[in-house]
Design an enzyme around this catalytic site. Structure first.
Site, PDB file in Angstrom:
ATOM      1  N   ASN A  82      21.968 -21.655  32.501  1.00 34.27           N
ATOM      2  CA  ASN A  82      21.095 -20.600  31.951  1.00 34.27           C
ATOM      3  C   ASN A  82      21.627 -19.215  32.327  1.00 34.27           C
ATOM      4  OD1 ASN A  82      18.592 -21.708  30.541  1.00 34.27           O
ATOM      5  ND2 ASN A  82      18.714 -22.983  32.368  1.00 34.27           N
ATOM      6  N   HIS A 136      11.002 -22.914  32.764  1.00 32.73           N
ATOM      7  CA  HIS A 136      10.612 -24.243  33.228  1.00 32.73           C
ATOM      8  C   HIS A 136      10.906 -25.264  32.123  1.00 32.73           C
ATOM      9  CE1 HIS A 136       8.508 -27.238  35.530  1.00 32.73           C
ATOM     10  NE2 HIS A 136       7.903 -27.603  34.418  1.00 32.73           N
ATOM     11  N   LYS A 192      11.237 -16.885  56.278  1.00 34.87           N
ATOM     12  CA  LYS A 192      11.340 -16.674  54.834  1.00 34.87           C
ATOM     13  C   LYS A 192      11.134 -15.193  54.500  1.00 34.87           C
ATOM     14  CE  LYS A 192      10.271 -18.566  50.361  1.00 34.87           C
ATOM     15  NZ  LYS A 192       9.802 -19.721  49.633  1.00 34.87           N
TER      16      LYS A 192
HETATM   17  C1  GRF Z   1      16.873 -25.774  34.366  1.00 33.13           C
HETATM   18  O1  GRF Z   1      16.434 -26.917  33.692  1.00 33.13           O
HETATM   19  C2  GRF Z   1      15.704 -24.994  34.868  1.00 33.13           C
HETATM   20  O2  GRF Z   1      14.650 -24.926  33.997  1.00 33.13           O
HETATM   21  C3  GRF Z   1      15.355 -25.845  36.057  1.00 33.13           C
HETATM   22  O3  GRF Z   1      16.593 -26.076  36.658  1.00 33.13           O
HETATM   23  C4  GRF Z   1      17.592 -26.162  35.640  1.00 33.13           C
HETATM   24  C5  GRF Z   1      18.694 -25.239  35.978  1.00 33.13           C
HETATM   25  O4  GRF Z   1      19.803 -25.400  35.176  1.00 33.13           O
HETATM   26  N1  GRF Z   1      14.320 -25.328  36.844  1.00 33.13           N
HETATM   27  P1  GRF Z   1      21.012 -24.365  35.271  1.00 33.13           P
HETATM   28  O5  GRF Z   1      21.290 -24.128  36.761  1.00 33.13           O
HETATM   29  O6  GRF Z   1      20.611 -23.099  34.585  1.00 33.13           O
HETATM   30  O7  GRF Z   1      22.158 -25.045  34.605  1.00 33.13           O
END
Ligand code: GRF
Length: 184
Positions: A15, A103, A59
């Protein structure tokens, strides 16, 4: 107005890559020093930072280090893209309303870390993808945009997962455009 964008990831970074190919990204942050997303950033020429929670006394201290980066780069919008940590009170207090998450399910269906597998195991006919504002719950913030993704008759978990991931990459870019980010 230009918006300065930061992307947070923990693993693969597909992403992140899609976002960085389409929009200027001020920096990538990963909470895992071995995250493959860092290699993508190096290839794309995007600045990156990486440190881990266990390198800090708390944290809050960890998030304060993140906030220092956000302030240094004058960040207006944080995109969580596979960032596998709950955003804590320190970061939320400083940036709530400026953090979005993607998500891999049609919220409020299947929140949590295993949205794809949970939907698959529940035997749904359709799942989906959601981009939402981040609040202190887990995948509970206000929904910005969602898309349905079907589970097809011949799907395996892998092919279903691949269709969800493709939908994620498309939806994130659409939302960023709608939030006023200018493409490269
Ligand atoms: C995605 O499916 C996101 O929604 C989830 O973790 C995955 C991450 O994929 N929470 P990437 O690291 O962007 O390839």
């Amino acid at each position: 107005m230009t918006k300065n964008l930061a992307v947070f990831a923990s693993g693969q970074g597909s992403n992140f890559q899609e976002i960085a190919e389409q929009f200027p990204v001020s920096f990538l942050f990963t909470d895992k020093r071995q995250a493959y997303a860092l290699k993508r950033a190096a290839k794309l020429g995007v600045q990156y930072y990486s440190f881990e929670l266990n390198e800090f006394s708390s944290k809050v201290a960890y998030e304060e280090a993140i906030i220092a980066l956000l302030e240094k780069h004058d960040i207006d919008l944080i995109c969580l893209a596979g960032y596998m940590k709950i955003v804590g009170p320190a970061l939320l207090q400083a940036y709530e309303g400026r953090i979005i998450n993607i998500h891999p399910a049609y919220l409020p269906e299947f929140p949590g870390a295993h949205g794809i597998k949970d939907a698959w195991q529940a035997g749904v006919e359709t799942s989906g993808v959601t981009v939402h504002w981040v609040d202190r719950g887990i995948d509970t913030g206000q929904i910005i945009k969602q898309v349905r993704v079907p589970r097809l008759k011949d799907d395996t978990l892998e092919s279903f997962e691949a269709r969800i991931h493709a939908a994620e990459r498309k939806l994130y870019a659409e939302v960023l455009r709608e939030l006023g980010l200018k493409s490269k």
